[in-house]
Design an enzyme around this catalytic site. Structure first.
Site: not given
Ligand code: UD1
Ligand code: MG
Length: 448
Positions: A18, A108, A173, A352, A373
């Site tokens: 995104r 992130d 969360n 400069y 340069y």
């Molecule tokens: C997640 C939480 C949610 C919380 C929210 C906060 C879970 C299941 N859900 O949801 O409860 O409120 O974050 O922002 O944990 N990632 C991986 N591998 C994967 C999936 C995710 O590395 O297979 C990493 C993503 O890159 C990211 C993080 O885990 O950094 C969270 O994943 P994302 O898909 O953003 O979860 P949310 O749906 O935002």
């Molecule tokens: Mg997220």
């Protein structure tokens, strides 16, 4: 009592689709440092504090960034995106080493602070199996909801699986979780993918811990600290929040910011005492500003050092490798790059100065250019202490100007000038008495 050991796992496998860029999401910068760098800077440091980073396939650049910041970090690749718990378990060999505290953070979510990590660990030391970072969301849509029974956390329900009543809960969360190391693998291995999205959800760890008779608690923080970045607009919001934090810290450390909201800082900017930054100044990474320095408006500074009592700008540009000695002055419309200015040097206007060393108290006149340069290579200019470079001088590098030498205005200097010499390179001037008046009246006659 010996300090508890920790393992922080940073989940950084996000694609960043995104964001609509080809750069992995966690490498996008905030205040001059990548998101990943911010998280790794806040994660526990020192003896007994290990770090693991879970990256996506072909994310070598993310691995390099992690190693740059934490050379001992373990890197694990999550080959398929099967959910947050699946991502955590990609780091199984590191978890199996059995640190006292296991911390999971998202790459992130870059505004997380070291203080928050410390607060999350406290309940583990007191016997809880899990501590979850929670916040009150202005709009909870999309977040996992925290289901409480008094002060105990019972479960986390993801948006897709939540009932109408559960969706009304605003305590959410943040994504950061702390698990007691001795229970972590037993809990994580019980997580299934039996939910609407068919993913292994880390959040299910809470309900599983409860079934095992273990306690889970919530540590609350502000929504601003835990905003996750999925879009360029959210990246800009995080930048703004980080800038507010950096400006606040600078002012608390005694820096005068006349219009703080117009000054942009980097996470690693350092200040001495009694520094003043005027409105509209941009400071990039690697900048240190000494005691009593004044940075005037509209200056742009990257990887440079300003000594004490230096004056810069307005409208000055310091590029990487510039060092201003104590009391040195760089004025308006001056660009400097890889230039060492010894104490007391003045470059007051329109110059400069690149790939140069300028001795103490030298005076560089307006319009001086170091011609560094030739289209192929860069060459160095060395100017001795106390030298005086007349206005509109071109110094064709490589070139050495001796100490206390004097260069006449308008010269193009191509050969070295010894100490105490005067160098002048200029065509002889011709002056014809009355010629301007004669020229003017001839032109006026023609026009009639
Ligand atoms: C997640 C939480 C949610 C919380 C929210 C906060 C879970 C299941 N859900 O949801 O409860 O409120 O974050 O922002 O944990 N990632 C991986 N591998 C994967 C999936 C995710 O590395 O297979 C990493 C993503 O890159 C990211 C993080 O885990 O950094 C969270 O994943 P994302 O898909 O953003 O979860 P949310 O749906 O935002
Ligand atoms: Mg997220």
């Amino acid at each position: 009592m010996t300090a508890r050991t920790s393992l922080t796992i940073v989940l950084a496998a996000g694609e960043g689709t995104r964001m609509r860029t080809s750069i992995p999401k966690v490498l996008h910068p905030i205040a001059g440092e990548s998101m990943l760098a911010h998280v790794l800077a806040s994660a526990p440091h020192g003896d007994g504090a290990d770090v693991a980073v879970v990256i996506g396939p072909d994310h070598d650049a993310v691995e390099r960034e992690a190693k740059r910041l934490r050379p001992n970090a373990d890197i694990f690749v999550q080959h398929e995106r099967l959910g947050t718990a699946h991502a955590v378990l990609a780091a199984r060999p590191a978890i199996a080493r059995g640190a006292d505290d296991l911390l999971v953070a998202f790459g992130d979510t870059p505004l997380i602070t070291a203080d928050t990590f410390a607060r999350m660990r406290a309940p583990l030391a007191a016997g809880a199996a899990i501590a979850v970072l929670g916040f009150r969301a202005a709009d909870p849509t999309g977040y996992g909801r925290l289901l409480m029974d008094g002060s105990k956390l019972v479960a986390i329900r993801e948006q897709a699986d939540a009932s109408e009543a559960e969706r009304a809960i605003t305590l959410c969360n943040a994504g950061v979780m702390a698990l007691a190391g001795r229970h972590a693998l037993a809990i994580l291995d019980k997580i299934s993918n039996a939910n609407k999205k068919g993913e292994y959800y880390l959040v299910d760890a809470v309900a599983i811990a409860r079934e095992l008779g273990l306690d889970a608690v919530v540590i609350e923080t502000s929504e601003d600290e835990v905003r996750g970045i999925n879009t360029k607009a959210q990246l800009a919001q995080a930048e703004a929040a980080m800038q507010t934090r950096l400006r606040q810290a600078a002012m608390e450390a005694g820096v005068t910011l006349i219009a703080p909201e117009t000054v942009f800082l980097a996470a690693d900017t350092t200040f001495g005492r009694d520094v003043t930054i005027e409105p509209f100044v941009v400071i990039g990474p690697g900048v240190s500003i000494g005691d009593g320095a004044i940075v005037h408006s509209f200056s742009h500074i990257v990887q440079s050092r300003l000594g004490s009592k230096t004056l810069l700008g307005p409208f000055a540009r310091l590029r990487p490798g510039t060092s201003m000695g104590d009391g040195a002055k760089i004025g308006n419309f001056v660009e400097a790059k890889a230039a060492v200015l010894e104490p007391g040097v003045k470059v007051n206007h329109l110059s400069y100065i690149g790939d140069a060393h300028v001795g103490a108290n030298a005076n560089i006149g307006a319009g001086t250019i170091t011609c560094n340069y030739d289209g192929f290579n860069k060459y160095k200019t060395v100017i001795g202490e106390g030298a005086f470079i007349g206005t509109n001088t071109s110094l064709v590098a490589p070139i050495n100007i001796g100490a206390r030498a004097y260069i006449g205005s308008g010269s193009v200097i191509t050969r070295d000038v010894p100490d105490d010499a005067l160098a002048l390179e200029r065509s002889p001037q011709t002056t014809r008495e009355g010629a301007a008046a004669r020229f003017r009246s001839a032109k006026q006659r023609q026009k009639k």
